[in-house]
Design a protein around this motif. Structure first.
Motif: not given
Length: 125
Positions: A95-100
């Motif tokens: 899984y790829c994930a994006a986080g601030r």
């Protein structure tokens, strides 16, 4: 809404290579730390690695260090996971994930805001 779409998974022999891609839409890509995680059957999701906002910093789990490489192209809203010298124990859904995240080195799955649907990687012995 925000979408992350992974591609590039498949079946590979041990010792082989695969490159996963993850393309994002509807977010300001360069504002996000990007991570890769994986989950094998019967196991918890685990951190694989992450990359900073501009790609200047990368961090990896010990289990993949020296074999996997993460890169990103902010002009294409895409992050990559190059996997070399694959082992059967690398078999998982990735899984790829994006986080601030306020920090670039971030292995905490709970702190990521958006996730892709996952792509299966199977390494045959």
């Amino acid at each position: 809404q925000v979408q992350l779409v992974e591609s590039g998974g498949g079946l590979v022999q041990a010792g082989g290579s695969l490159r996963l891609s993850c393309t994002a839409s509807r977010l300001t890509f360069s504002n996000y730390v990007l991570g890769w995680f994986r989950q094998a059957p019967g196991k918890e999701r685990e951190f694989v690695g992450c990359i900073s906002w501009t790609g200047g910093g990368t961090w990896y789990a010990d289990s993949v260090k020296g074999r996997f490489n993460i890169s990103r192209d902010n002009t294409k809203n895409t992050v990559y996971l190059q996997m070399n010298s694959l082992k059967p124990e690398d078999t998982a859904v990735y899984y790829c994930a994006a986080g601030r995240s306020p920090v670039a080195e971030n292995n905490d799955a709970w702190s990521y805001d958006y996730w892709g649907q996952g792509t299966q990687v199977t390494v045959a012995s």
